[in-house]
Enzyme design. Structure first.
Site, mmCIF file in Angstrom:
data_model
loop_
_atom_site.group_PDB
_atom_site.id
_atom_site.type_symbol
_atom_site.label_atom_id
_atom_site.label_comp_id
_atom_site.label_asym_id
_atom_site.label_seq_id
_atom_site.Cartn_x
_atom_site.Cartn_y
_atom_site.Cartn_z
ATOM 1 C CG MET A 96 -27.799 -65.858 72.990
ATOM 2 S SD MET A 96 -26.473 -66.247 74.178
ATOM 3 C CE MET A 96 -27.240 -67.593 75.109
ATOM 4 C CE LYS A 106 -33.026 -60.127 74.578
ATOM 5 N NZ LYS A 106 -32.105 -59.261 73.809
ATOM 6 C CB CYS A 130 -31.575 -59.037 66.301
ATOM 7 S SG CYS A 130 -30.169 -59.766 65.419
#
Length: 337
Positions: free
Chosen positions: A18, A139, A100
């Site tokens: 994060m 991811k 993202c």
């Protein structure tokens, strides 16, 4: 047990990368709370490491192991060079960010926008795998914008698997790159956990973790019981670490009983003192500790004391002690203070 096997075992529960949150101070705190969970760095871009020589961004304490680094980028050769640097620094895993949705990331042609170019992702991963001493993972999202996730996600996984990646963390929400802010994208469109479960059934050879909207260990156990290999928790692990991380070793990994929050604070003291002696500021660490007593009487006073005092010049452990006075020896309740 090999390093890759150990890291995969740790991925049974992981704390999401994060930005502006999971820095080395945050990770050190989280490691004190769980000895077993896999921790991730904030995303570090390959241009920053290769062209900017920003190796300082990779600094971490050996106590953080198992710890993975997340890279952002879209140039296969540059990502390979960045991967080599990360391996030299001693990370246990190198993860490629294909999830993202921020404008800053899109402008660099990496992050979730790469869901639209699985062949390029495969090229990047193949170069990273070829140079890496540790496992390279991805991811990703279930899709972006007008893509149909049930059509594109299986093809994406198959293409990237052919490049040598066999471990994926899938954020179960589509990334909406046009018309929604990253904050709005946290709630819209809806999560599709069933699709992630379906991917595990269709690709039983892959190690698949689920991410997105998971806030409790009960939820995490439910996904593990349903057949997924791992669960990644984000904001809840940061804002309410007591509820998520202190019970993780026992409830997710079958380990010994949990520590108390007070013991964690006590174990942070030498780390904080060392940081201050090196010229650091108290709030660089304590900003990650604000949620430690969430849900307890005195939690508001704990947060207020740290927020108001830790940023001041010369602030030291006395501020931490003053904050503790608000919560010390108070029983935990279900009510927020």
């Amino acid at each position: 047990m090999t390093q890759a096997t150990e890291t995969r075992a740790a991925a049974r529960l992981s704390v999401a990368p994060m930005m502006d949150w999971t820095d080395r101070h945050c990770r050190y705190l989280h490691r004190l709370m769980s000895a077993r969970a896999l921790l991730y760095t904030e995303m570090v871009t390959s241009p920053a490491l290769v062209r900017g020589k920003a190796r300082h961004l990779l600094r971490f304490d050996p106590a953080e192991h198992p710890v993975a680094v997340q890279l952002g980028g879209s140039d296969p050769i540059e990502l390979a060079a960045a991967t080599r640097i990360c391996c030299d620094e001693g990370y246990d895993e190198v993860n490629l960010n294909i999830g993202c949705p921020s404008d800053r990331v899109q402008s660099g042609s990496f992050g979730a926008v790469l869901m639209e170019n699985p062949a390029l992702v495969a090229d990047c991963c193949a170069e990273m795998v070829a140079t890496s001493d540790v496992e390279v993972t991805v991811k990703c999202r279930i899709g972006v914008d007008k893509q149909e996730p049930r059509e594109i996600l299986p093809a994406f996984l198959e293409t990237v698997r052919a490049a040598g990646v066999t471990r994926f963390t899938i954020h179960a929400r589509k990334a909406w790159l046009q018309g929604l802010s990253p904050k709005e994208n946290r709630d819209v469109p809806p999560l599709d956990y069933n699709l992630v479960l379906q991917m595990k059934r269709e690709f039983p050879d892959l190690h698949i973790s689920v991410n997105g909207g998971i806030s409790t260990l009960d939820q995490a156990r439910g996904f593990l019981d349903a057949g997924l290999d791992g669960v990644m928790i984000g904001r809840a692990a940061y804002h309410t670490p007591d509820a998520v991380l202190l019970g993780a070793d026992q409830e997710i990994f079958g380990g010994a009983g949990r520590k108390t929050t007070f013991r964690v604070v006590e174990e942070m003291r030498p780390y904080i003192a060392r940081h201050l002696a090196e010229g650091g500021r108290l709030n660089q660490i304590t900003r990650h500790m604000l949620g430690l007593f969430a849900g307890r009487p005195g939690a508001r006073g704990w947060r207020r004391t740290l927020s108001e005092g830790a940023h001041k010049d010369g602030a030291g452990l006395e501020v931490l002690d003053a904050a503790l006075q608000h919560v010390q020896d108070r029983p935990k309740t279900a009510e927020s203070a």
